[in-house]
Write an enzyme that holds these catalytic residues in place. Structure first.
Site, PDB file in Angstrom:
ATOM      1  CG  ASP B  49     -31.396 -34.321  -3.455  1.00 38.66           C
ATOM      2  OD1 ASP B  49     -32.619 -34.239  -3.222  1.00 38.66           O
ATOM      3  OD2 ASP B  49     -30.851 -35.363  -3.833  1.00 38.66           O
ATOM      4  CE1 TYR B 110     -25.305 -27.071  -5.874  1.00 37.93           C
ATOM      5  CE2 TYR B 110     -25.347 -26.004  -8.020  1.00 37.93           C
ATOM      6  CZ  TYR B 110     -26.003 -26.418  -6.881  1.00 37.93           C
ATOM      7  OH  TYR B 110     -27.351 -26.192  -6.738  1.00 37.93           O
TER       8      TYR B 110
END
Lengths: 272, 272
Positions: B49, B110
């Protein structure tokens, strides 16, 4: 008031005002004036060179009186609201009026970050030095041991125009921590000469690349000549991590110290 | 050619081209064209994103042939010479022509960084989320355990306009590491929904602040409704740390896989 200050050194010409560029000190003093009115002079533990960062820079300022009911926490918030994002007051604290950020300091700790991988880490490009060649960390650690203790560090520091009489300093520890590709050189000591940390790191990296042997460090220190040691590492990898103060230096109700005069001679040398 | 890519997401509208802003993918494809001539299409493990960083994004590109004598190392250097400082090719490697950066991925990791101190660390302001309030890390760790395993994560992810049929994902680990004021939430799993990591971190932080109890996580997952879970953490704290591939996926001489079709349906869901 004692302030602990963190800043990203990229946009500044160091802690103290130079011929050109903005100094971190000026920006913090301006925020003090906005908050308290009048002019305020910050006395710092040390200076930092252009581009060097800090997480634990310390400074004090003498204020005749503080607004009633203004807690230390509120002073920190009010100052941070008047400062740019790249300068933060980590702590503001009322201390003894005899506390002096430079004269009461008994030690400092610097951290130097090196990204040791063929490609630079883009998230660390402003806080670490990129050394793409493989480094022999074992040799660097061996070399670091020769730097610990009391030595004349003339060979590792920049001369910077003015004459410094006493270039003997004591380093408590020169430690190299490896975490994957990130090498951190932690240097703690009583005092530092101008560009001394960066001279030490540059020399250690050249040991790591095989340009010098670890035992060459002894010869370099003995030579007392900047030209025999290694390169000066770039400023953006260096961070003033913290400043240590003598026990009780900040205590309220503390008596005036008698040994202040003998320290003032070291003023010009206490800069990295 | 398999590329491992690191980038500082600040200046980009995410990995893939959006309505506005520059995409990381476009910049890397342009560097490929400059180096090899012609147009080259990168196939990535996933999208990221706007504002999200990466240290181990993976992508492949099909090249009919590589210039003779051009080692993988030289390709990496030549691409980096054509890329801005905030995008780095960490590794370029010739792999099996059947290797697919998305279909062969079996997991991703992540890392989300939180600076948990009243004053922000100016050196981390672009890579960590500032949470000034004290966090109950024990409660956050307890909550994290409810997220591990196979669950329907609809409540934690953004809907983003298009309809996703399958919102069940498996998380291998949700680990919170504290190092002084720096909290790192490490999330590894088979696959992630759009903004799922940030929904998880935002919810965990609200658990840490006492807004939710750890056991509320179970109720949130069962509700399958985004509105019952916590806030979405800001993008700049998140980094795609690495992508894991099935054993032998990159091996030269590998045979064509038969199970490619069944994966293609998950394409739109594989984005954070």
């Amino acid at each position: 008031l004692k302030l602990t200050i963190a800043f990203d050194g990229r946009a500044y010409a160091g802690w103290q005002a130079q011929a050109c560029g903005t100094a971190v000190q000026d920006v913090v003093e301006r925020a003090m004036s906005e908050l308290f009115g009048g002019a305020h002079r910050l006395h710092s533990s040390s200076r930092t060179d252009s581009g060097v960062h800090a997480l634990g820079m310390c400074a004090h300022v003498d204020l005749p009186s503080l607004p009633a009911g203004m807690e230390d926490r509120k002073i920190r918030l009010a100052l941070n609201a008047r400062l740019p994002e790249d300068i933060r007051i980590v702590e503001a604290r009322r201390v003894s009026s005899f506390f002096h950020a430079r004269f009461d300091a008994v030690g400092k700790e610097y951290h130097y970050q090196i990204w040791n991988h063929p490609a630079m880490n883009p998230l660390l490009r402003n806080v670490a030095w990129h050394v793409p060649q493989q480094l022999d960390v074992k040799a660097m650690r061996e070399a670091a041991r020769f730097l610990e203790g009391r030595h004349d560090f003339r060979s590792m520091a920049a001369n910077h125009g003015y004459h410094i009489k006493d270039t003997v300093r004591t380093l408590h520890e020169v430690k190299i921590v490896r975490k994957a590709a990130l090498l951190t050189v932690r240097i703690s000591g009583e005092g530092f000469l101008y560009k001394m940390c960066r001279g030490i790191v540059g020399t250690l990296v050249q040991v790591g690349r095989g340009r010098f042997r670890p035992s060459d460090i002894r010869r370099m220190l003995e030579a007392k000549d900047r030209r025999v040691a290694g390169m000066t590492a770039p400023a953006h990898g260096l961070t003033l991590h913290r400043v240590l103060y003598r026990r009780g230096a900040e205590a309220m109700g503390r008596k005036a110290p008698r040994d202040r005069d003998e320290h003032s001679g070291t003023e010009e040398a206490e800069a990295e």
